[in-house]
Design an enzyme around this catalytic site. Structure first.
Site, mmCIF file in Angstrom:
data_model
loop_
_atom_site.group_PDB
_atom_site.id
_atom_site.type_symbol
_atom_site.label_atom_id
_atom_site.label_comp_id
_atom_site.label_asym_id
_atom_site.label_seq_id
_atom_site.Cartn_x
_atom_site.Cartn_y
_atom_site.Cartn_z
ATOM 1 N N GLU A 185 0.816 -1.228 0.000
ATOM 2 C CA GLU A 185 0.000 0.000 0.000
ATOM 3 C C GLU A 185 0.845 1.272 0.000
ATOM 4 O O GLU A 185 0.453 2.274 0.603
ATOM 5 C CB GLU A 185 -0.935 0.017 1.218
ATOM 6 C CG GLU A 185 -2.011 -1.048 1.190
ATOM 7 C CD GLU A 185 -3.100 -0.814 2.242
ATOM 8 O OE1 GLU A 185 -2.803 -0.188 3.267
ATOM 9 O OE2 GLU A 185 -4.232 -1.266 2.018
ATOM 10 N N GLU A 254 -6.820 -7.457 -0.621
ATOM 11 C CA GLU A 254 -7.357 -7.395 0.744
ATOM 12 C C GLU A 254 -8.828 -7.011 0.713
ATOM 13 O O GLU A 254 -9.168 -5.859 0.472
ATOM 14 C CB GLU A 254 -6.606 -6.360 1.611
ATOM 15 C CG GLU A 254 -5.218 -6.780 2.006
ATOM 16 C CD GLU A 254 -4.529 -5.765 2.921
ATOM 17 O OE1 GLU A 254 -5.220 -5.058 3.690
ATOM 18 O OE2 GLU A 254 -3.284 -5.679 2.850
HETATM 19 C C1 GAL Z 1 -4.384 -2.368 5.175
HETATM 20 C C2 GAL Z 1 -3.009 -3.002 5.324
HETATM 21 C C3 GAL Z 1 -3.066 -4.280 6.129
HETATM 22 C C4 GAL Z 1 -3.858 -4.077 7.374
HETATM 23 C C5 GAL Z 1 -5.240 -3.537 7.022
HETATM 24 C C6 GAL Z 1 -6.125 -3.273 8.195
HETATM 25 O O1 GAL Z 1 -4.275 -1.048 4.852
HETATM 26 O O2 GAL Z 1 -2.462 -3.273 4.063
HETATM 27 O O3 GAL Z 1 -1.781 -4.709 6.412
HETATM 28 O O4 GAL Z 1 -3.189 -3.185 8.184
HETATM 29 O O5 GAL Z 1 -5.112 -2.331 6.361
HETATM 30 O O6 GAL Z 1 -6.333 -4.413 8.907
#
Ligand code: GAL
Length: 848
Positions: A185, A254
Site C-alpha cells: 500500500e 485485501e
Molecule cells: C491495510 C493493510 C493491512 C492491514 C489492514 C487493516 O491497509 O495493508 O496490512 O493493516 O489495512 O487491517
C-alpha cells in the site's frame, strides 16, 4: 584427469536430469488481461489470509483444511521481518516463524500461496513488521530512496526469496507460491515522500524482479506500479477498480472480512451478506482473484501487536475465528458463494463481462463463451428496496444490496442475501483447574509473587539531562521505561510547602503512564498518541522521589513516517504549587532512566526463580507485582482461553510462552454500537460495532499445544494492580444450537446444482439443512419450527400470523436423532397455511 572428466560428465547428466524433473513438475504462472494463467489456463482464484505467527504450527493443518473446505484456492500471508530477524543477521525460521513448514503444509493441502514479502507489512503488527534495530542503522530513512534502507530491504527480501527457492517453493520450481508482493500500500502514502518516494517505488519493483522468482509480483494500492508488476486493490469493495494496464488482471488482495480491534474500542464486525455482496460484485465486474483479509485472524502473541493500542486478539470477525473454530453462518455462506462462483469459472475466464443496466441500481453481467455457454450475475445495489427484474425473459427476485449468481444464465445458484447455512454460536465454558500440588484446591489458592521495585532497581540505569523519547531509548526491548527524579524539598520553599498539594503535570506521546510519588501510585492515564495528566500530589520535607513509568502498547504500523511518531514522556513535565501558583519545569532536570523491569531481566516469565514468595496473604490490588501459579490442563482438546477479569493490565506467560498483553480494564467506548447491523449499504470499519461499554478484551487465547496435561505455569506481570485469584480458564466450543430461516424464494442448496440441460425449467425447492458440527452429536430437540411468516432471530423466534400447524412435527420427524437433516421448504411438505404469501421456515434446533 580422466577420472575428473568422468565425474564432471556424471554431474552434468545429474544436473540435466534434475532440471528435467523440475521442468516436469514446475507450474508456469503468468497473467493476461483476464486472470492469472496457471499452466496455460486462466484461473478464477479465491484466496484467504492466514498469518502464520498468529497461530501455532500445531493449528496450521486444521486452519488450512478448514480454508480448503471453505472453498479457498490460495492462502495469502505476509512475511514478518521482525519475527524472522529480531537481531540483525540472526535469522529465525522455527516454531511460529517456520515459514517453510507453513508453505509446505499449504502445498500438501493442494492450495497455492501468495507470499507478501513486503518487507513492510503494516498488518497491525509491531512497527509494521520492521525489526526495531532497523531504526538505528546510521543514516536510515524508511520506505524512501535511501541507500541504507534499500540495502537492508533488499538483503531481507533476497533472503526470503532464497529460503523459498532452496526449498523449491515457487511454482516455477514445482512449489505452491504463485505470486509475491513487494512493498504494501505504498501508493496510499507515497506523496508524503515526494520524488524520492517515486524513485523508491520504482527501485522496489526492479529489485523484486531481479530476484527472479519465476512467478509474477504484485504491488497493492499502487496505481503506478511499473510493468510487469500487477497493481492490485485493497478495500471493503473493489468492483470499481481497474488495473493500470489492459494486460493485467483485476485482482483484490485485501477484502477486509471484518476489522481489527483496539483497546478501548468496541468490536467491529462485518455482516456476511455484505461481504458476499462485495465479493460477488467483484467477480460480476471482471475480477478474477479475491483475497479475504483475514480468513483466520488469530492472536497477537508476545509483543507483536502493532498500534498503538491494538488488542492481543486479532480475530477480525474472520470466517475462522481466533481459536480456529468456524464462524457460522459466515464461513458456510461464503463456502456456498465460492461454489457458485466456481460453477461459472469456464465462462468467467473466457471473456470480459457484458454489463447492462436493468433499471435504477440494477445491473446484469453476462459472460458467454464462444461455444455459447453462459453465466450471469444480477445485482441490486440499491439499499432500500427489493426488486423483481426480468432477465432473458425470466423474472428474478433481488433483495436490496444483493447479487444473484446464475451459472447457466437461467437458474439461480446463489443469492448473497439469502443464507442457507445455519447460525451456530460458539461459547466459552468456564473450567475450574486444579493445580498439580493439591488436587482439592482451585486455581488461585496457590499463587506466589515477587514485587517489582518501584523506580530504579537495575545496574544499567543511567542519567540524562532532559526527557528522552521512549523508542529511541528502549529500542523496544521492553514496553517499560522508568523516568525517575529525586527532589529535595527544603522547609523554606514556599511553593512546595510540606503537606500542601502541588500538581504534577505530565505530557506523554503514549501509551500508558503511571506516576509514583515516594513509592506510591499517585495517578495514571493512557492514550494513543497523547496523554495529559494533572495529578495532585503531596511532597514531604526532605527527599522525595518522582518515578514515572511509561509503557508502550504496540508501536505504530501505518501511515507516512509511522516509524518516527515516537512514544513516551517527552514533556512538558511541570510541578505547580496549588498555593502559590508557581510552577517549575521538571523536563529540563537530570533524570535517571531504566529500560525495562528487573523481573524482565531475570526472565521471570520464562525461567523459574528462587525469588518467588508464597506466604500469605497474597498482595493484591497493588501495582507492579509478578504473580505465578500452576494449573492442570482443561480436559478435552478444545481451544483454551484465560479470562483475565479481576486483573488490571500486564503481560502473561504460560510455560514460558508469552500469550501477549492483557488489559481487561480497558473499556470500550460507549457509543456507536449497532447490533444487529443493517448490512444494506456501504460498509466501513465503524459501521457495525458491538460490545460498547464493556471491556474490549477479557479472554486471551492459550494455544493447546503450549499446555501440558498437568504442572503448567502461568506467570503474569500485573502493572496496575489487580487480583490474580479472580483469573479463570475457559474452553471454547461450537455451541449446540443451530438456527436457520429459509424462505420459499431462497435458491436450492448450491450443492444440489446441476447443469443438466434436460432439466429445462427446474422446480428444485429450497431446502433447510442442519448439521451438528461435532461428529458424535445428534439433533436432540427442535426448540422452534414454523413454516409461514415467522419473526425474530435465533433465540427469539416467534410465530407470525401465518403458521403451518405441521411445522414442528415435520421438522422433528426429519431431524431428531440424526446428525444432519434436510427439510424441503414448500407447501407440498407443510401444507398451505396462507395462500399468495412467500413463506419461510425458521428452525432452532439443539445438538447433543
Ligand atoms: C491495510 C493493510 C493491512 C492491514 C489492514 C487493516 O491497509 O495493508 O496490512 O493493516 O489495512 O487491517
Amino acid at each position: 584427469m580422466v577420472r575428473v572428466k568422468k565425474i564432471e560428465t556424471v554431474s552434468l547428466v545429474l544436473v540435466l536430469v534434475l532440471e528435467l524433473v523440475v521442468a516436469a513438475t514446475a507450474t508456469n504462472v503468468t497473467y493476461d488481461h483476464r486472470a492469472l494463467v496457471i499452466d496455460g489456463k486462466r484461473k478464477i482464484l479465491i484466496s484467504g489470509s492466514i498469518h502464520y505467527p498468529r497461530s501455532t504450527p500445531e493449528m496450521w493443518p486444521d486452519l488450512i483444511k478448514k480454508s480448503k473446505d471453505g472453498g479457498l484456492d490460495v492462502i495469502e500471508t505476509y512475511v514478518f521481518w521482525s519475527g524472522h530477524e529480531p537481531e540483525k543477521n540472526k535469522y529465525i525460521f522455527e516454531g511460529r516463524y517456520d515459514l517453510v513448514k507453513f508453505v509446505k503444509l499449504v502445498a500438501e493441502a493442494g492450495l497455492y500461496v501468495h507470499l507478501r514479502i513486503g518487507p513492510y507489512a503494516c498488518a497491525e503488527w509491531n512497527y509494521g513488521g520492521f525489526p526495531v534495530w532497523l531504526h538505528f542503522v546510521p543514516g536510515i530513512k524508511f520506505r524512501t530512496d535511501n541507500e541504507p534502507f534499500k540495502v537492508e530491504m533488499q538483503r531481507f527480501t533476497a533472503k526470503i526469496v532464497d529460503v523459498m527457492k532452496q526449498e523449491k517453493l515457487y511454482a516455477s520450481q514445482g512449489g505452491p507460491i504463485i505470486l509475491s508482493q513487494i512493498e504494501n500500500e505504498y501508493g496510499n502514502i507515497d506523496s508524503a515522500y515526494g520524488a524520492a518516494g517515486k524513485s523508491y517505488m520504482k527501485w522496489s519493483a526492479s529489485m523484486a524482479l531481479s530476484l527472479d522468482t519465476g512467478v509474477p509480483w504484485n504491488m497493492c494500492q499502487q496505481k503506478d506500479a511499473p510493468d510487469p508488476i500487477i497493481n492490485t486493490c485493497n478495500g471493503f469493495y473493489c468492483d470499481q477498480f481497474t488495473p493500470n494496464s489492459n494486460n493485467k488482471p483485476k485482482m483484490w488482495t485485501e477484502n477486509w472480512s471484518g476489522w481489527f480491534l483496539g483497546f478501548g474500542d468496541p468490536s467491529p464486525y462485518r455482516p456476511v451478506e455484505d461481504l458476499a455482496f462485495a465479493v460477488s460484485r467483484f467477480y460480476q465486474r471482471g475480477g478474477t482473484f479475491q483475497n479475504y483479509y483475514m480468513y483466520h485472524g488469530g492472536t497477537n502473541f508476545e509483543r507483536t501487536s502493532g498500534g498503538p493500542l491494538i488488542t492481543t486478539t486479532y480475530d477480525y470477525d474472520a470466517p475462522i475465528d481466533e481459536y480456529g473454530l468456524l464462524r457460522q453462518p459466515k464461513w458456510g455462506h461464503l463456502r456456498d458463494l465460492h461454489k457458485a462462483i466456481k460453477l461459472c469459472e469456464d465462462k468467467l475466464i473466457a471473456t470480459d463481462p457484458i454489463i447492462t443496466s436493468l433499471g435504477t441500481n440494477l445491473e446484469a453481467s453476462v459472460y458467454k463463451t464462444s461455444s455459447g455457454s453462459c453465466a450471469a450475475f444480477l445485482a441490486n445495489f440499491g439499499t432500500q428496496s427489493d426488486a423483481t427484474v426480468t432477465f432473458n425473459g425470466n423474472s428474478y427476485h433481488l433483495p436490496a444490496w444483493s447479487v444473484s449468481i446464475l451459472p447457466d444464465c437461467k437458474n439461480v445458484a446463489f443469492n448473497t442475501a439469502k443464507i442457507n447455512s445455519a447460525t451456530e454460536s460458539t461459547t466459552f465454558t468456564p473450567q475450574s483447574l486444579k493445580p498439580e500440588a493439591d488436587s482439592s484446591a482451585e486455581l488461585g489458592s496457590q499463587w506466589s509473587y515477587i514485587k517489582e521495585t518501584i523506580g530504579i532497581s537495575k545496574n544499567d540505569a543511567f542519567l540524562k539531562l532532559g526527557l528522552l523519547e521512549q523508542i529511541n531509548t528502549t529500542a523496544d526491548k521492553s514496553d517499560y521505561l522508568w523516568y525517575s527524579l529525586r527532589m529535595d524539598v527544603k522547609g523554606d520553599e514556599t511553593f512546595l510547602d510540606e503537606g500542601s498539594t502541588s500538581v504534577l503535570h505530565i505530557e506523554s506521546l503514549g501509551q500508558v503512564v503511571y506516576a509514583f510519588i515516594n513509592g506510591k501510585l499517585a495517578g495514571s492515564g493512557n492514550g494513543k498518541q497523547k496523554i495529559s495528566l494533572d495529578i495532585p500530589i503531596n511532597l514531604v520535607t526532605g527527599k522525595n522521589t518522582i518515578d514515572l513509568l511509561s509503557v508502550t502498547v504496540g508501536l505504530a504500523n501505518y501511515g507516512a513516517f509511522f516509524d518516527l511518531v515516537g512514544a513516551g514522556i517527552t514533556g512538558p513535565v511541570t510541578l505547580k504549587s496549588a498555593k502559590s501558583g508557581i510552577s517549575i519545569n521538571l523536563a529540563s532536570q537530570q533524570w535517571t532512566y531504566q529500560v525495562g523491569l528487573k523481573g524482565e531481566d531475570t526472565g521471570l516469565g520464562i525461567e523459574d526463580s528462587s525469588e518467588w514468595v508464597s506466604k500469605s496473604p497474597l498482595p493484591t490490588k497493588q501495582p507492579l507485582i509478578w504473580y505465578k501459579t500452576t494449573f492442570d490442563a482443561p480436559s478435552g482438546s478444545e481451544p483454551v482461553a484465560i479470562d483475565f477479569t479481576g486483573t488490571g493490565k500486564g503481560i502473561a506467560w504460560v510455560n514460558g510462552q508469552s500469550i501477549g498483553r492483557y488489559w481487561p480494564t480497558s473499556i470500550a467506548r460507549n457509543d456507536g454500537c449497532t447490533d444487529p447491523c443493517n448490512y444494506r449499504g456501504t460498509y466501513k470499519a465503524t459501521k457495525c460495532l458491538k460490545n460498547c461499554g464493556k471491556p474490549s478484551q477479557t479472554l486471551y487465547h492459550v494455544p493447546r499445544s503450549w499446555i501440558k496435561p498437568s504442572g503448567n505455569t502461568l506467570v503474569l506481570l500485573e502493572e496496575m494492580g489487580g487480583d490474580p485469584t479472580k483469573i479463570s480458564f475457559a474452553t471454547k466450543q461450537t455451541g449446540n444450537n443451530l438456527c436457520l430461516t429459509v424462505s420459499q424464494s431462497h435458491p436450492a442448496p448450491v450443492d444440489t446444482w446441476t447443469f443438466d440441460s434436460k432439466i429445462s425449467n427446474r422446480t428444485t425447492s429450497p431446502v433447510l439443512s442442519l448439521k451438528c458440527s461435532v461428529s458424535t452429536q445428534f439433533i436432540s430437540s427442535i426448540k422452534f419450527a414454523s413454516f409461514g411468516t415467522p419473526k425474530g432471530t435465533c433465540g427469539s423466534f416467534s410465530r407470525g400470523r401465518c403458521h403451518s400447524s405441521r411445522s414442528l412435527s415435520v421438522v422433528r420427524k426429519a431431524c431428531i436423532g440424526s446428525r444432519s437433516c434436510n427439510v424441503e421448504v414448500s407447501s407440498r411438505v407443510f401444507g398451505e397455511p396462507c395462500r399468495g404469501v412467500v413463506k419461510s421456515l425458521a428452525v432452532e434446533a439443539s445438538c447433543s
